[in-house]
Design a protein around this motif. Structure first.
Motif, PDB file in Angstrom:
ATOM      1  N   SER A  10       0.961  -1.600  -0.297  1.00  0.00           N
ATOM      2  CA  SER A  10       0.417  -0.625   0.027  1.00  0.00           C
ATOM      3  C   SER A  10       0.848   1.114  -0.166  1.00  0.00           C
ATOM      4  O   SER A  10       0.627   2.400  -0.042  1.00  0.00           O
ATOM      5  N   SER A  11       2.301   0.998  -0.158  1.00  0.00           N
ATOM      6  CA  SER A  11       2.998   1.910  -0.486  1.00  0.00           C
ATOM      7  C   SER A  11       3.935   1.807  -1.742  1.00  0.00           C
ATOM      8  O   SER A  11       3.990   0.637  -1.875  1.00  0.00           O
ATOM      9  N   PRO A  12       4.281   3.180  -2.246  1.00  0.00           N
ATOM     10  CA  PRO A  12       5.053   2.818  -3.369  1.00  0.00           C
ATOM     11  C   PRO A  12       6.459   1.952  -3.262  1.00  0.00           C
ATOM     12  O   PRO A  12       6.892   1.841  -4.493  1.00  0.00           O
ATOM     13  N   GLY A  13       6.858   2.597  -2.098  1.00  0.00           N
ATOM     14  CA  GLY A  13       8.346   1.471  -2.180  1.00  0.00           C
ATOM     15  C   GLY A  13       9.676   2.934  -2.504  1.00  0.00           C
ATOM     16  O   GLY A  13       9.120   3.720  -2.670  1.00  0.00           O
ATOM     17  N   SER A  14      10.587   2.710  -1.999  1.00  0.00           N
ATOM     18  CA  SER A  14      11.746   3.452  -2.223  1.00  0.00           C
ATOM     19  C   SER A  14      12.123   3.701  -3.370  1.00  0.00           C
ATOM     20  O   SER A  14      12.808   4.702  -4.136  1.00  0.00           O
ATOM     21  N   SER A  15      12.088   3.127  -4.359  1.00  0.00           N
ATOM     22  CA  SER A  15      12.466   2.469  -5.778  1.00  0.00           C
ATOM     23  C   SER A  15      11.106   2.626  -6.959  1.00  0.00           C
ATOM     24  O   SER A  15      10.590   2.016  -6.661  1.00  0.00           O
ATOM     25  N   ARG A  16      11.558   3.094  -8.167  1.00  0.00           N
ATOM     26  CA  ARG A  16      10.791   3.261  -8.860  1.00  0.00           C
ATOM     27  C   ARG A  16      10.433   2.227  -9.688  1.00  0.00           C
ATOM     28  O   ARG A  16       9.458   2.451 -10.764  1.00  0.00           O
ATOM     29  N   ALA A  17      11.058   1.291  -9.487  1.00  0.00           N
ATOM     30  CA  ALA A  17      11.407   0.066 -10.277  1.00  0.00           C
ATOM     31  C   ALA A  17      10.141  -0.782  -9.822  1.00  0.00           C
ATOM     32  O   ALA A  17       9.731  -1.413 -10.898  1.00  0.00           O
ATOM     33  N   TYR A  18       9.912  -0.463  -8.528  1.00  0.00           N
ATOM     34  CA  TYR A  18       8.613  -1.510  -8.146  1.00  0.00           C
ATOM     35  C   TYR A  18       6.875  -0.649  -8.957  1.00  0.00           C
ATOM     36  O   TYR A  18       6.173  -1.554  -9.555  1.00  0.00           O
ATOM     37  N   TYR A  38      -7.976  -7.769  -6.023  1.00  0.00           N
ATOM     38  CA  TYR A  38      -6.507  -7.595  -5.186  1.00  0.00           C
ATOM     39  C   TYR A  38      -7.058  -6.559  -3.649  1.00  0.00           C
ATOM     40  O   TYR A  38      -8.446  -6.690  -3.979  1.00  0.00           O
ATOM     41  N   GLY A  39      -6.325  -6.074  -3.024  1.00  0.00           N
ATOM     42  CA  GLY A  39      -7.055  -5.590  -1.860  1.00  0.00           C
ATOM     43  C   GLY A  39      -8.048  -4.505  -1.842  1.00  0.00           C
ATOM     44  O   GLY A  39      -8.528  -3.878  -1.167  1.00  0.00           O
ATOM     45  N   GLY A  40      -8.352  -4.052  -3.068  1.00  0.00           N
ATOM     46  CA  GLY A  40      -8.901  -2.852  -3.387  1.00  0.00           C
ATOM     47  C   GLY A  40      -8.324  -0.900  -2.921  1.00  0.00           C
ATOM     48  O   GLY A  40      -9.343  -0.402  -2.793  1.00  0.00           O
ATOM     49  N   GLY A  41      -7.277  -1.256  -2.865  1.00  0.00           N
ATOM     50  CA  GLY A  41      -6.425  -0.300  -2.439  1.00  0.00           C
ATOM     51  C   GLY A  41      -6.576   0.935  -3.426  1.00  0.00           C
ATOM     52  O   GLY A  41      -6.395   0.368  -4.529  1.00  0.00           O
ATOM     53  N   LYS A  42      -6.497   2.111  -3.271  1.00  0.00           N
ATOM     54  CA  LYS A  42      -5.586   3.268  -4.759  1.00  0.00           C
ATOM     55  C   LYS A  42      -3.978   3.302  -4.390  1.00  0.00           C
ATOM     56  O   LYS A  42      -4.322   4.570  -4.813  1.00  0.00           O
ATOM     57  N   VAL A  43      -3.863   3.429  -3.025  1.00  0.00           N
ATOM     58  CA  VAL A  43      -2.645   3.687  -3.033  1.00  0.00           C
ATOM     59  C   VAL A  43      -1.821   2.593  -2.801  1.00  0.00           C
ATOM     60  O   VAL A  43      -1.616   1.762  -2.741  1.00  0.00           O
ATOM     61  N   GLY A  44       0.115   3.393  -2.980  1.00  0.00           N
ATOM     62  CA  GLY A  44       0.812   2.671  -3.293  1.00  0.00           C
ATOM     63  C   GLY A  44       1.051   1.202  -4.850  1.00  0.00           C
ATOM     64  O   GLY A  44       0.470   2.470  -5.740  1.00  0.00           O
ATOM     65  N   THR A  61     -10.727  -6.605  -9.936  1.00  0.00           N
ATOM     66  CA  THR A  61     -11.508  -6.105  -8.727  1.00  0.00           C
ATOM     67  C   THR A  61     -11.488  -6.372  -7.234  1.00  0.00           C
ATOM     68  O   THR A  61      -9.849  -6.791  -6.984  1.00  0.00           O
ATOM     69  N   GLY A  62     -11.599  -5.321  -6.174  1.00  0.00           N
ATOM     70  CA  GLY A  62     -11.240  -5.313  -5.193  1.00  0.00           C
ATOM     71  C   GLY A  62     -11.727  -5.693  -3.956  1.00  0.00           C
ATOM     72  O   GLY A  62     -13.042  -5.806  -4.665  1.00  0.00           O
ATOM     73  N   VAL A  63     -11.295  -6.171  -2.375  1.00  0.00           N
ATOM     74  CA  VAL A  63     -12.038  -6.835  -2.220  1.00  0.00           C
ATOM     75  C   VAL A  63     -11.146  -5.699  -0.793  1.00  0.00           C
ATOM     76  O   VAL A  63      -9.681  -5.879  -0.502  1.00  0.00           O
ATOM     77  N   ILE A  64     -11.929  -5.144   0.224  1.00  0.00           N
ATOM     78  CA  ILE A  64     -11.608  -4.069   1.503  1.00  0.00           C
ATOM     79  C   ILE A  64     -12.452  -3.914   2.613  1.00  0.00           C
ATOM     80  O   ILE A  64     -13.766  -3.998   2.439  1.00  0.00           O
ATOM     81  N   LEU A  68     -10.856   0.026   6.794  1.00  0.00           N
ATOM     82  CA  LEU A  68     -10.114   0.606   5.790  1.00  0.00           C
ATOM     83  C   LEU A  68     -11.055   1.452   4.559  1.00  0.00           C
ATOM     84  O   LEU A  68     -10.416   2.800   4.055  1.00  0.00           O
ATOM     85  N   MET A  69     -11.741   1.196   4.035  1.00  0.00           N
ATOM     86  CA  MET A  69     -13.217   2.546   2.891  1.00  0.00           C
ATOM     87  C   MET A  69     -13.117   2.868   4.245  1.00  0.00           C
ATOM     88  O   MET A  69     -12.997   4.161   3.469  1.00  0.00           O
ATOM     89  N   ASP A  70     -13.317   3.082   5.543  1.00  0.00           N
ATOM     90  CA  ASP A  70     -13.457   4.091   5.792  1.00  0.00           C
ATOM     91  C   ASP A  70     -12.521   5.246   6.433  1.00  0.00           C
ATOM     92  O   ASP A  70     -12.791   6.181   6.265  1.00  0.00           O
ATOM     93  N   LYS A  71     -11.372   4.872   5.916  1.00  0.00           N
ATOM     94  CA  LYS A  71     -10.196   5.769   6.071  1.00  0.00           C
ATOM     95  C   LYS A  71     -10.415   6.230   4.398  1.00  0.00           C
ATOM     96  O   LYS A  71      -8.799   7.152   4.151  1.00  0.00           O
ATOM     97  N   GLU A  72     -11.344   6.377   4.039  1.00  0.00           N
ATOM     98  CA  GLU A  72     -11.383   6.905   2.031  1.00  0.00           C
ATOM     99  C   GLU A  72      -9.257   6.083   1.308  1.00  0.00           C
ATOM    100  O   GLU A  72      -8.713   6.862   0.525  1.00  0.00           O
ATOM    101  N   VAL A  73      -9.489   4.994   1.887  1.00  0.00           N
ATOM    102  CA  VAL A  73      -8.096   4.792   0.939  1.00  0.00           C
ATOM    103  C   VAL A  73      -8.877   3.734  -0.462  1.00  0.00           C
ATOM    104  O   VAL A  73      -7.816   2.478  -0.522  1.00  0.00           O
ATOM    105  N   GLY A  74     -10.069   3.145  -0.426  1.00  0.00           N
ATOM    106  CA  GLY A  74     -10.636   2.017  -1.254  1.00  0.00           C
ATOM    107  C   GLY A  74     -10.883   2.647  -2.484  1.00  0.00           C
ATOM    108  O   GLY A  74     -10.983   4.325  -2.569  1.00  0.00           O
TER     109      GLY A  74
END
Length: 197
Positions: A10-18, A38-44, A61-64, A68-74
C-alpha cells in the motif's frame, strides 16, 4: 488462469522499479485476458496496478474491509469493489475469486498474505499456482532464506517448488499458467518429496 490475486504494498516503495514492474504486470495480465483481484486500495503499488489494468481495458476486482474503506483508501474506479467486514473475510473472498496468486514487493501485510496462501498450498487446501515477482531483486533475500529453510530440513524441495519466482512478469505468468499441482501425499512423503520438482 482467468483471474489472478495480486498481493502488493500500500506504499510505492523507495525504488521507481517497483511501480514499473506493477505496470508491466498489469500489461501482461491484460494481454493474457487475466483479471486482477486485489485488496481494493487506491494507494501505493495497489493503486498503480489497478489503475494500469483499468487504463488498458482489463478487469479489476477489489476486496476491502469496511474499516479501510472508512479511511478513504478504497479505489472507487474499479470494475467491482467488494466491501467486507474484516481482513479474514477479505482474504477468503480474494482466494475464492482467484485462479492463482502473485506477490509483488510489499510489507508485512503482503508477506502475511503470501505465506498464508503458500501454507494452504503446502497443506493441499488449494492447488492454484503461486508466484513471486522479484522486481529489482526485492525478494532475493527471501528466496535465499527459503533455500536455507530447505537445507535445514524444515521445508521439503517439493514444497518449496510450489512458490515460483522470476523478475519478469511475462515469464512468471507463463510458468504459472502451465503449473501442474503436486499431489498432496508426494509433498509429505520423505521418499518422494525431494524428487518432485
Amino acid at each position: 488462469m482467468k483471474s489472478l490475486c495480486v498481493y502488493c504494498g500500500s506504499s510505492p516503495g523507495s525504488s521507481r522499479a517497483y511501480a514499473v514492474a506493477a505496470r508491466e504486470l498489469a500489461k501482461a495480465m491484460v494481454n493474457d485476458n487475466i483479471a486482477l483481484v486485489y485488496g481494493g486500495g487506491k494507494v501505493g503499488l495497489m493503486g498503480v496496478i489497478a489503475d494500469e489494468v483499468m487504463r488498458l481495458g482489463g478487469e479489476a476486482t477489489g476486496v476491502i474491509p469496511q474499516a479501510l474503506m472508512d479511511k478513504e483508501v478504497g479505489h472507487r474506479g474499479l470494475t467491482r469493489l467488494h466491501i467486507v467486514k474484516d481482513m479474514h473475510e477479505r482474504k477468503a473472498m480474494m482466494a475464492e475469486l482467484s485462479d492463482g496468486f502473485l506477490a509483488m514487493p510489499g510489507g508485512i501485510g503482503t508477506l502475511e498474505e503470501l505465506f498464508e496462501i503458500f501454507t494452504w498450498s503446502q497443506l493441499g487446501l488449494h492447488h492454484k499456482p503461486i508466484g513471486l515477482l522479484n522486481a529489482a531483486g526485492f525478494y532475493d533475500g527471501l528466496i535465499a532464506f527459503l533455500q536455507h529453510v530447505v537445507q535445514e530440513g524444515f521445508l521439503r524441495p517439493a514444497q518449496a517448488s510450489l512458490l515460483m519466482h522470476d523478475a519478469t512478469p511475462d515469464v512468471l505468468l507463463e510458468r504459472m499458467k502451465t503449473f501442474m499441482p503436486i499431489p498432496y501425499p508426494a509433498l509429505l512423503d520423505p521418499e518422494t518429496a525431494g524428487k518432485v520438482v
